[in-house]
Enzyme design. Structure first.
Site, PDB file in Angstrom:
ATOM      1  N   ARG A  52      -3.476   1.876  -0.472  1.00  0.00           N
ATOM      2  CA  ARG A  52      -3.822   0.481  -0.710  1.00  0.00           C
ATOM      3  C   ARG A  52      -2.671  -0.377  -0.234  1.00  0.00           C
ATOM      4  O   ARG A  52      -1.614   0.132   0.159  1.00  0.00           O
ATOM      5  CB  ARG A  52      -4.228   0.206  -2.172  1.00  0.00           C
ATOM      6  CG  ARG A  52      -3.614   1.049  -3.223  1.00  0.00           C
ATOM      7  CD  ARG A  52      -2.136   0.873  -3.382  1.00  0.00           C
ATOM      8  NE  ARG A  52      -1.768  -0.533  -3.467  1.00  0.00           N
ATOM      9  CZ  ARG A  52      -0.604  -1.045  -3.159  1.00  0.00           C
ATOM     10  NH1 ARG A  52       0.371  -0.267  -2.702  1.00  0.00           N
ATOM     11  NH2 ARG A  52      -0.340  -2.316  -3.265  1.00  0.00           N
ATOM     12  N   GLY A  53      -2.865  -1.710  -0.283  1.00  0.00           N
ATOM     13  CA  GLY A  53      -1.888  -2.617   0.317  1.00  0.00           C
ATOM     14  C   GLY A  53      -2.367  -2.889   1.735  1.00  0.00           C
ATOM     15  O   GLY A  53      -2.628  -1.935   2.497  1.00  0.00           O
ATOM     16  N   ALA A  54      -2.486  -4.174   2.093  1.00  0.00           N
ATOM     17  CA  ALA A  54      -3.191  -4.528   3.337  1.00  0.00           C
ATOM     18  C   ALA A  54      -2.674  -3.797   4.587  1.00  0.00           C
ATOM     19  O   ALA A  54      -3.475  -3.226   5.336  1.00  0.00           O
ATOM     20  CB  ALA A  54      -3.154  -6.044   3.523  1.00  0.00           C
ATOM     21  N   ARG A  95     -12.866  -2.120   2.449  1.00  0.00           N
ATOM     22  CA  ARG A  95     -12.257  -3.148   1.587  1.00  0.00           C
ATOM     23  C   ARG A  95     -12.273  -4.458   2.393  1.00  0.00           C
ATOM     24  O   ARG A  95     -11.663  -4.547   3.455  1.00  0.00           O
ATOM     25  CB  ARG A  95     -10.821  -2.765   1.189  1.00  0.00           C
ATOM     26  CG  ARG A  95     -10.831  -1.496   0.321  1.00  0.00           C
ATOM     27  CD  ARG A  95      -9.640  -1.365  -0.567  1.00  0.00           C
ATOM     28  NE  ARG A  95      -9.515  -2.394  -1.571  1.00  0.00           N
ATOM     29  CZ  ARG A  95      -8.366  -2.663  -2.209  1.00  0.00           C
ATOM     30  NH1 ARG A  95      -7.282  -1.975  -1.912  1.00  0.00           N
ATOM     31  NH2 ARG A  95      -8.307  -3.605  -3.124  1.00  0.00           N
ATOM     32  N   GLN A 203      -0.548  -1.782 -10.166  1.00  0.00           N
ATOM     33  CA  GLN A 203       0.253  -1.471  -8.966  1.00  0.00           C
ATOM     34  C   GLN A 203       1.719  -1.838  -9.170  1.00  0.00           C
ATOM     35  O   GLN A 203       2.609  -1.218  -8.581  1.00  0.00           O
ATOM     36  CB  GLN A 203      -0.285  -2.227  -7.748  1.00  0.00           C
ATOM     37  CG  GLN A 203      -1.630  -1.763  -7.226  1.00  0.00           C
ATOM     38  CD  GLN A 203      -2.766  -2.575  -7.804  1.00  0.00           C
ATOM     39  OE1 GLN A 203      -2.676  -3.066  -8.929  1.00  0.00           O
ATOM     40  NE2 GLN A 203      -3.834  -2.706  -7.060  1.00  0.00           N
ATOM     41  N   ASP A 244      -2.873 -10.523   1.410  1.00  0.00           N
ATOM     42  CA  ASP A 244      -3.922  -9.697   2.022  1.00  0.00           C
ATOM     43  C   ASP A 244      -4.571 -10.397   3.202  1.00  0.00           C
ATOM     44  O   ASP A 244      -4.988  -9.760   4.162  1.00  0.00           O
ATOM     45  CB  ASP A 244      -4.961  -9.305   0.968  1.00  0.00           C
ATOM     46  CG  ASP A 244      -4.335  -8.339  -0.022  1.00  0.00           C
ATOM     47  OD1 ASP A 244      -3.718  -8.800  -0.994  1.00  0.00           O
ATOM     48  OD2 ASP A 244      -4.401  -7.116   0.231  1.00  0.00           O
ATOM     49  N   ASN A 254      -4.213 -12.933  -2.257  1.00  0.00           N
ATOM     50  CA  ASN A 254      -3.369 -11.790  -2.661  1.00  0.00           C
ATOM     51  C   ASN A 254      -3.891 -11.306  -4.010  1.00  0.00           C
ATOM     52  O   ASN A 254      -4.828 -11.881  -4.583  1.00  0.00           O
ATOM     53  CB  ASN A 254      -1.889 -12.192  -2.718  1.00  0.00           C
ATOM     54  CG  ASN A 254      -0.977 -10.981  -2.868  1.00  0.00           C
ATOM     55  OD1 ASN A 254      -1.095 -10.003  -2.111  1.00  0.00           O
ATOM     56  ND2 ASN A 254      -0.079 -10.997  -3.844  1.00  0.00           N
ATOM     57  N   LYS A 255      -3.268 -10.258  -4.511  1.00  0.00           N
ATOM     58  CA  LYS A 255      -3.712  -9.615  -5.748  1.00  0.00           C
ATOM     59  C   LYS A 255      -3.988 -10.627  -6.855  1.00  0.00           C
ATOM     60  O   LYS A 255      -3.236 -11.594  -7.036  1.00  0.00           O
ATOM     61  CB  LYS A 255      -2.628  -8.618  -6.186  1.00  0.00           C
ATOM     62  CG  LYS A 255      -2.892  -7.866  -7.464  1.00  0.00           C
ATOM     63  CD  LYS A 255      -4.206  -7.146  -7.498  1.00  0.00           C
ATOM     64  CE  LYS A 255      -4.432  -6.200  -6.343  1.00  0.00           C
ATOM     65  NZ  LYS A 255      -5.836  -5.738  -6.218  1.00  0.00           N
TER      66      LYS A 255
END
Ligand code: MRU
Length: 361
Positions: A52-54, A95, A203, A244, A254-255
């Site tokens: 995960r993480g763009a 995603r 995360q 993201d 973003n998150k």
């Protein structure tokens, strides 16, 4: 290039026929590497947050598409274009919010199309080369973000608040938000990090604290709801998060929880920085309102610590990301330097200037 805090979390297996991937759902308790032999397995790993993480999603998607192209080739030259397209579409859908995945898959698509006149074998080889190029470029861009970001930290040392994980585990290099922190520490600037735990899947607590403490950086995990008290107590110099997807006007997806931190930072007069490579920018979207926000399974919210925490009668809303309006962002820290408002022309310049990316043979 600085030494990486952790080994890149997505890489080719030593025999080159599979993708080796660190399963991030098991951290910090277990460090388990998976061997993924099909593009479908890579797609599953992306959907279930094993990677995960763009930027890391973009690299995994690229490696997955390279596996898909090779599989399509083994099935025969006839229909290879269609099979490649099916695989690419499926990976893109894993995603929706992060831009880096589309950026990577578009690059591989162009490489395939350009090499196809030389035959399917050439097209498949070009896809694999381009996938390696995506990983190398994302790694280089982290380093440049770090260089651009270090001067934003006070020389005498700083306490930085961050959210989610925008570090080595989210990229293939030093990270985005964490890159200036790693470089500052290497240059003798004392840095402390406060990491929001980042509900619902933690995360910040599980991943950011894992990689920072392994690198010997002073790290304190706080619950998300503690951030306001920490800022009010004057114990944070600046906030840095990753992104993201960033729209043409500088709005940042973003998150979930990032927007709240930006509001808090503005209220307390603390700079709020967003660190991202050019692969995260989406100039096709005028504002952040057009960014598709991924909605994730209710179960992420309904349970915690291995037990049910919410009565089944209650509804749940679980967007994975939020959008921070550009006016709350002090600066965008990119591989092309620090962008200040007005963001629209600055972003246009960043994306049209010659990308100073490494040449790949
Ligand atoms: O749902 P995740 O873990 O993929 O979300 C990750 C983030 O929101 C990160 O902050 C973002 O991708 C930037 S990573 C360099």
């Amino acid at each position: 290039m600085n030494e990486l805090p952790v080994r890149p979390c997505v890489q080719w297996s030593p025999d080159g026929v599979a993708v080796d991937l660190l399963d991030q759902t098991l951290l910090p308790e277990r460090e388990t590497w998976l061997r993924l032999e099909t593009w479908e397995a890579v797609a599953e790993a992306i959907r279930s947050l094993r990677v995960r993480g763009a930027p890391a999603i973009g690299i995994a998607g690229a490696f997955g598409l390279a596996l898909g192209a090779e599989e399509a080739f083994r099935a025969g030259a006839e229909g290879i274009e269609e099979r490649f397209a099916v695989c690419r579409t499926a990976l893109l859908a894993t995603r929706p919010t992060g831009r880096n995945l589309g950026w990577a898959l578009e690059r591989l698509g162009r490489a395939f199309d350009e090499a196809l006149p030389d035959g399917p074998a050439a097209a498949v080889a070009a896809v694999r080369r381009e996938a390696d190029g995506v990983a190398a470029d994302e790694t280089d861009m982290c380093q440049r973000i770090g260089e651009a970001g270090v001067p934003l930290l006070p020389d005498g040392g700083a306490t930085v608040l961050t959210h989610c994980n925008a570090g080595a585990l989210a990229t293939a290099g030093l990270g985005t938000a964490l890159a200036p922190i790693y470089l500052a520490r290497d240059r003798g600037i004392p840095v402390r990090v406060a990491a929001c735990e980042t509900r619902p899947v933690l995360q910040g607590a599980r991943l950011t604290a894992w990689e920072l403490t392994r690198a010997g950086i002073d790290t304190t995990v706080i619950t998300d709801s503690t951030a306001a008290a920490l800022l009010a107590a004057g114990r944070v110099n600046l906030v840095i998060t990753g992104a993201d997807r960033i729209a043409a006007n500088g709005d940042v997806a973003n998150k979930i929880g990032t927007y709240g931190l930006a509001v808090l930072a503005r209220h307390h007069g603390i700079p709020f920085y967003v660190a991202a490579p050019r692969s995260t920018f989406d100039p096709s979207l005028a504002t952040g309102q057009a960014i598709e926000i991924e909605s994730r399974d209710d179960m992420e919210v309904r349970s915690g610590l291995g037990r049910t925490t919410t009565p089944p009668e209650a509804g749940v809303w679980n967007p994975a990301f939020d959008v921070t309006p550009a006016h709350l962002v002090t600066a965008l820290v990119t591989d092309g330097g620090v962008l200040r408002p007005p963001y629209e022309p600055a972003i246009r310049r960043l994306l049209t200037e010659a990308p100073r990316l490494r040449e790949h043979p």
